[in-house]
Motif scaffolding. Structure first.
Motif, PDB file in Angstrom:
ATOM      1  N   PRO A  62      11.712   2.255   5.733  1.00  0.00           N
ATOM      2  CA  PRO A  62      11.121   3.208   4.905  1.00  0.00           C
ATOM      3  C   PRO A  62      10.939   2.151   3.561  1.00  0.00           C
ATOM      4  N   CYS A  63      10.280   2.832   2.763  1.00  0.00           N
ATOM      5  CA  CYS A  63       9.923   2.295   1.401  1.00  0.00           C
ATOM      6  C   CYS A  63      10.764   3.287   0.461  1.00  0.00           C
ATOM      7  N   ALA A  64      11.664   2.593  -0.293  1.00  0.00           N
ATOM      8  CA  ALA A  64      12.424   3.406  -1.204  1.00  0.00           C
ATOM      9  C   ALA A  64      11.694   3.765  -2.413  1.00  0.00           C
TER      10      ALA A  64
ATOM     11  N   LEU B 229       6.415   4.400   5.362  1.00  0.00           N
ATOM     12  CA  LEU B 229       6.983   3.364   6.044  1.00  0.00           C
ATOM     13  C   LEU B 229       6.467   2.189   5.684  1.00  0.00           C
ATOM     14  N   HIS B 230       7.087   1.159   5.897  1.00  0.00           N
ATOM     15  CA  HIS B 230       6.380  -0.579   5.900  1.00  0.00           C
ATOM     16  C   HIS B 230       6.524  -0.711   7.343  1.00  0.00           C
ATOM     17  N   ILE B 231       5.419  -1.757   7.971  1.00  0.00           N
ATOM     18  CA  ILE B 231       5.673  -2.398   8.869  1.00  0.00           C
ATOM     19  C   ILE B 231       6.363  -3.684   8.752  1.00  0.00           C
TER      20      ILE B 231
ATOM     21  N   SER C  25      -1.159  -1.633  -1.728  1.00  0.00           N
ATOM     22  CA  SER C  25       0.261  -2.132  -1.913  1.00  0.00           C
ATOM     23  C   SER C  25       1.068  -0.736  -2.234  1.00  0.00           C
ATOM     24  N   CYS C  26       2.231  -0.755  -1.877  1.00  0.00           N
ATOM     25  CA  CYS C  26       3.104   0.239  -2.408  1.00  0.00           C
ATOM     26  C   CYS C  26       3.490   0.404  -3.620  1.00  0.00           C
ATOM     27  N   PRO C  27       4.040   1.328  -4.433  1.00  0.00           N
ATOM     28  CA  PRO C  27       4.173   0.968  -5.927  1.00  0.00           C
ATOM     29  C   PRO C  27       4.971  -0.135  -6.284  1.00  0.00           C
TER      30      PRO C  27
ATOM     31  N   GLY D  93       5.218  -2.746  -4.782  1.00  0.00           N
ATOM     32  CA  GLY D  93       4.365  -4.259  -4.359  1.00  0.00           C
ATOM     33  C   GLY D  93       4.964  -4.908  -3.269  1.00  0.00           C
ATOM     34  N   HIS D  94       5.766  -4.316  -2.392  1.00  0.00           N
ATOM     35  CA  HIS D  94       6.264  -4.862  -1.364  1.00  0.00           C
ATOM     36  C   HIS D  94       5.102  -5.428  -0.268  1.00  0.00           C
ATOM     37  N   ALA D  95       5.480  -6.744   0.156  1.00  0.00           N
ATOM     38  CA  ALA D  95       4.217  -7.360   0.863  1.00  0.00           C
ATOM     39  C   ALA D  95       3.680  -6.588   2.026  1.00  0.00           C
TER      40      ALA D  95
HETATM   41 ZN   LIG Z   1       7.362  -0.502  -0.607  1.00  0.00          ZN
END
Ligand SMILES: [Zn+2]
Length: 372
Positions: free
Chosen positions: A242-244, A249-251, A304-306, A308-310
């Motif tokens: 999960p992306c908090a 979701l992130h892979i 990118s998610c808010p 900035g997760h890679a």
């Molecule tokens: Zn994220």
């Protein structure tokens, strides 16, 4: 495909690990040797030299060579875990893991729990049935790997589960999104609302939904807790965390190479389009998944998610299964998308969706709802 986004997924490391995997399985795994034919990748772009494989091929191989088929890289004595799929489309797939591969499952699931903020001070209540399905066992291993305590709720009805959650003040619940909704309703109907109080987060898996804003909002409202999504498949591994920050979701691109291809085809989809998730598991060697068509439909998002997760972000998570998708008058319709709309209304309890064709050959959808 991952190499198009060179800032993430560590393409060089991915290609190196993939080539090592291909070398090993080509030498020892008869099923993969036939598919791969000694292919060596110069870069991840060469992945397209490998023909994608799907569940039907694995099932056909297991039916021809029962019970486990030939997608095994090691002799039988190396395997220590036997699971099976629930066979939603009829046939059951048998899945074996070695001790090393099970450690990999555990590490990947530890990332899921860590992303949801679970640690040693938590008690995780696992509301899954026991049995040969991988979900409970993998979650149990992953929660243990982040140091959490674990409460197994298999073999109990909903009332007993709620009483156990209350007695031990579990902080975290894992279950399917529809069961999270149902369990909260059972609590309300049976005067067990106080059993919901200690739970601060719910990690959902097993069906799409927890990445859909309306479904997540309903779960969060019923439980007054954060809702997180996870996705994995018995025959591939636990690929989504999960992306908090942004939901969805992130892979896990340290352990999986993700492609999003047009349904049934081999062309990558464009940003914003629906496609089928095709995965290669880099760390699972005993029962490899190389360019595996998951049957999971996702919307490709190149942003990118808010936070900035890679890792690649799927804001809507898994939207549905390719085999659930119904084409109604030229529109791709997922039952989970209809559920998303229904969940926006508190008044709606259980519901039933029927797809049918009128004698005039017009495709129709009927939605019946029960008031809560
Ligand atoms: Zn994220």
């Amino acid at each position: 495909m991952s190499e198009e986004r060179s800032s993430d997924g560590h393409p060089h490391a991915q290609a190196e690990r993939l080539n090592a995997l291909l070398d090993e399985v080509a030498a020892t795994n008869a099923f993969q040797r036939e598919r791969l034919g000694g292919v060596q990748l110069r870069s991840l772009a060469d992945l397209q030299l490998i023909r994608p494989v799907d569940k039907h091929e694995l099932l056909a191989d297991q039916q021809a060579h029962p019970p486990f088929g030939r997608n095994l890289s090691y002799p039988p004595e190396r395997y220590v875990h036997l699971h099976r799929t629930s066979g939603t489309s009829g046939a059951t797939l048998h899945v074996l893991d070695t001790a090393e591969d099970w450690d990999w499952w555990s590490r990947c699931l530890a990332e899921v729990f860590a992303a949801a903020g679970v640690g040693p001070s938590d008690l995780v209540a696992l509301a899954h049935s026991f049995g040969p399905y991988i979900q409970f066992w993998a979650f149990h291993a992953g929660a243990g790997a982040v140091g959490a305590n674990r409460l197994a709720l298999g073999g109990m009805d909903s009332i007993l589960r709620l009483e156990a959650i209350r007695e031990y003040a579990a902080s975290t619940l894992t279950c399917t999104p529809s069961y999270a909704i149902r369990l909260a309703r059972v609590a309300t109907e049976n005067g067990l609302e106080d059993a919901l109080a200690s739970v601060t987060r719910i990690i959902c898996t097993g069906e799409p939904g927890a990445s859909r804003p309306a479904i997540r909002a309903q779960i969060e409202q019923l439980w007054q807790a954060h809702c997180y999504d996870h996705a994995g498949l018995s025959e591939v591994g636990p690929f989504g965390y999960p992306c908090a920050a942004g939901g969805g979701l992130h892979i896990n691109e340290r352990e999986f190479i993700a492609e999003i291809l047009e349904p049934g085809g081999e062309q990558p989809t464009a940003d914003g389009e629906l496609g089928e998730l095709v995965l290669t598991a880099l760390g699972r060697r005993g029962f490899p998944a190389i360019r595996y068509r998951t049957g999971d439909m996702v919307e490709r998002c190149d942003q990118s998610c808010p936070a900035g997760h890679a890792d690649r972000w799927l804001p809507g998570g898994i939207l549905g299964r390719t085999d659930d998708m119904v084409v109604i008058r030229g529109m791709n319709v997922f039952p989970s998308a209809i559920e998303q709309v229904l969940r926006e209304f508190d008044e709606i309890g259980e519901f039933r969706i029927t797809f049918y064709t009128e004698p005039t050959a017009m495709d129709e959808v009927k939605v019946e709802v029960e008031l809560a």
